[in-house]
Design a protein around this motif. Sequence first.
Motif, PDB file in Angstrom:
ATOM      1  N   LEU A 176       0.828  -1.204   0.000  1.00  0.00           N
ATOM      2  CA  LEU A 176       0.000   0.000   0.000  1.00  0.00           C
ATOM      3  C   LEU A 176       0.867   1.260   0.000  1.00  0.00           C
ATOM      4  CD1 LEU A 176      -2.876   1.184   0.236  1.00  0.00           C
ATOM      5  CD2 LEU A 176      -2.629   1.031   2.726  1.00  0.00           C
ATOM      6  N   LEU A 177       1.985   1.198   0.730  1.00  0.00           N
ATOM      7  CA  LEU A 177       2.894   2.344   0.811  1.00  0.00           C
ATOM      8  C   LEU A 177       3.497   2.676  -0.545  1.00  0.00           C
ATOM      9  CD1 LEU A 177       4.376   4.370   2.660  1.00  0.00           C
ATOM     10  CD2 LEU A 177       6.116   2.595   3.036  1.00  0.00           C
TER      11      LEU A 177
ATOM     12  N   GLY B   7       0.107   6.704   0.221  1.00  0.00           N
ATOM     13  CA  GLY B   7       0.345   5.442   0.920  1.00  0.00           C
ATOM     14  C   GLY B   7       0.864   5.664   2.326  1.00  0.00           C
TER      15      GLY B   7
END
Length: 508
Positions: free
Chosen positions: A453-454, A466
Motif C-alpha cells: 500500500l505504501l 500510501g
Amino acid sequence: MPTDRLFSWLVTTAIAVLAFCMRIPGLGNPNKLVFDETYYPKDAWTLSKFGYEKAWDDGKVVNPQIVAGNPDVFSPDAAFIVHPQLGKWLIAAGEHLFGMNSFGWRFPSLIFGVLLIIVTIRLVRRVSRSTVIGGLAGLLLTLDGLHFVMSRIGLLDIFLAFFVLAAVACLAVDRDWFRERLARHLDAKGLSDLGGTFGPVMLWRPWRMAAGVMFGLACGVKWNGLYALAAFAVLSLAWDIGARRLAGAGIQAWRGLLVDGVPAFVQTVVIAVPVYVATWASWLATTGGWARDWGDNNPAALSTRILGKPLASLLHYHSEILNFHAGDYINGVEHTYDARPIGWLVMARPIGIDAVNDIQPGTQGCPATADKCLQVISGAGTPVLWWGAAVALVVAAFWWIGNRDWRFGIPVVGVLSSWLPWFGSGDRPMFFFYAIVIIPFSVMALSMALGRLLGPAGAGERRMLGAILVGSFTALVAANFAFLHPILTDKVIPYQSWLARMWFKSWI
C-alpha cells in the motif's frame, strides 16, 4: 538487501528499547502466581535446585508461602510434568538473578518478548528488502496486547514463539545464501544459466543447520514446535528446487527432492533431535526425576537394550506425556476461558489471566464516585491489529499462490503450522494465548501488505498517499493499544470502564 545496514540496526535497537521500556514498569505486579504461573515458576525453582521438577502441595496453601518469601515448601517427590524443560530453565535463570519472586520469574519472558520483536524486524526486513517495512512490523508487534501480556507473565509460550521465529529467520537467510552460491557458481564457470543441468551439490548449509538447532530448542520448550519444523522444512526444500529452476536446471531441478532433500532432512530434523534431547540433560544426569528409574526396572525391554537405561527411561516418560495430552483425562476438562481455535485469528475469546473483583469505592485506588472497581489482566490482542492481520493473511495467500510471490509464503505457512494442528486436539481446553506463536507471522503478513500500500520510494504523490494511509492505520493500532492498556496491566478501573473495553459478549 538494502544497503542501510547500520541504520537498520539503529531502528531495530530503538524499537527494542521502546518495547522493553513499555513492558518493564510494574513487571512484578501482581505480586503473586497468576494463572499457569502456579506450574512453571515452581517447576523452574526445583529444576534449578535438583535437576528435575519436584511436586508441590495444594497451590492455595503453598503459593502464599512462596509470595511471602518461603519458596522451599515443595514435596520430596518428583513431579509428573507435561512439557519439556528448556522453558523452565529459562524462567529459572530469572529466579537465579532476582530471586523466587514475581519479578524474577517474569523477567525472562520480558527478555524473550523483546528478542522476538528483534527477530521479527530482521526477518521482515530481509524478506521485504525494506528497513521501513521491517521496522513497521516490529512496531506493530510492540503494540500488540497479547504479546505485551505474554512478555510479562511466567509462562512458556513466549519462548516457543521466539525459537520458532528464529528458526524460520535462519531458513530465510539460508535461502539467500543458497541462491548467492548458485550465482557464484555460474559466474565462476562463465555461464548464463545451468543449461538444463542440476548444478552444484551444496552439503554445507550453516544457516539451515542453525535452523535445525532453533527448531530443536523450540521443541525443548513445547512439542508444538514440531509442526513448524515439518512445514518449514518442506517449504525450504521447495525454495531450493525453485532456485535451481530459476538458474536454468529445468526438469533436473526436481532431482533436488532427493539430492537436496536428504541433506536438508539431516540438517533440520536430524540435528533437532540431539538438540532436543540435550534440553533434558539435567534429568538424564540425575536419578530422582519422574520415571527416571524405568530403565533400571525394565532392563529386558527392547528400548533399554538399544538405548541404554537413561534414554529408555526418557522415551518411556515421553510416552506418558503423550498419553496425557492425547488421553481422555484432559479431553474431559472444562475451563471458563476455553477458546476454540476457529476464533483465534479474529480474537473471538480472549483469556482472563487474573482478576480482583468488587473493589469498593474509595478503597485500593477505586474512585469514590464509582459503583465498584476491579483489577484484571486480560490476555487480549489489540483488536485493530488482529483484524487487519486476518485480512492481510487472506491477501498474502493470494499473492503467494496466485502471484507466486514467495515472500508471502512465510507468514501463511507460519500461521497455518501454528494454528491448524490445534483443530485436531479434540475436546481438551484450549486458550487464546497459544496464538502468541501466530502473531509474529500475521504481523509479518500485515506489514508487507501495508508495504504494498505504501508503494516504492520515489513514487511521488502515490507514496505520499500510501504513507498517510499506513501512518493512520499504525496510529489507530497505537490508540487501540493505549485504550486497552489498563486491562493488560492490572490497573484498578471502574467496572463501567472495564465493560467499555469488552466489545463483545464472548470477551467477558
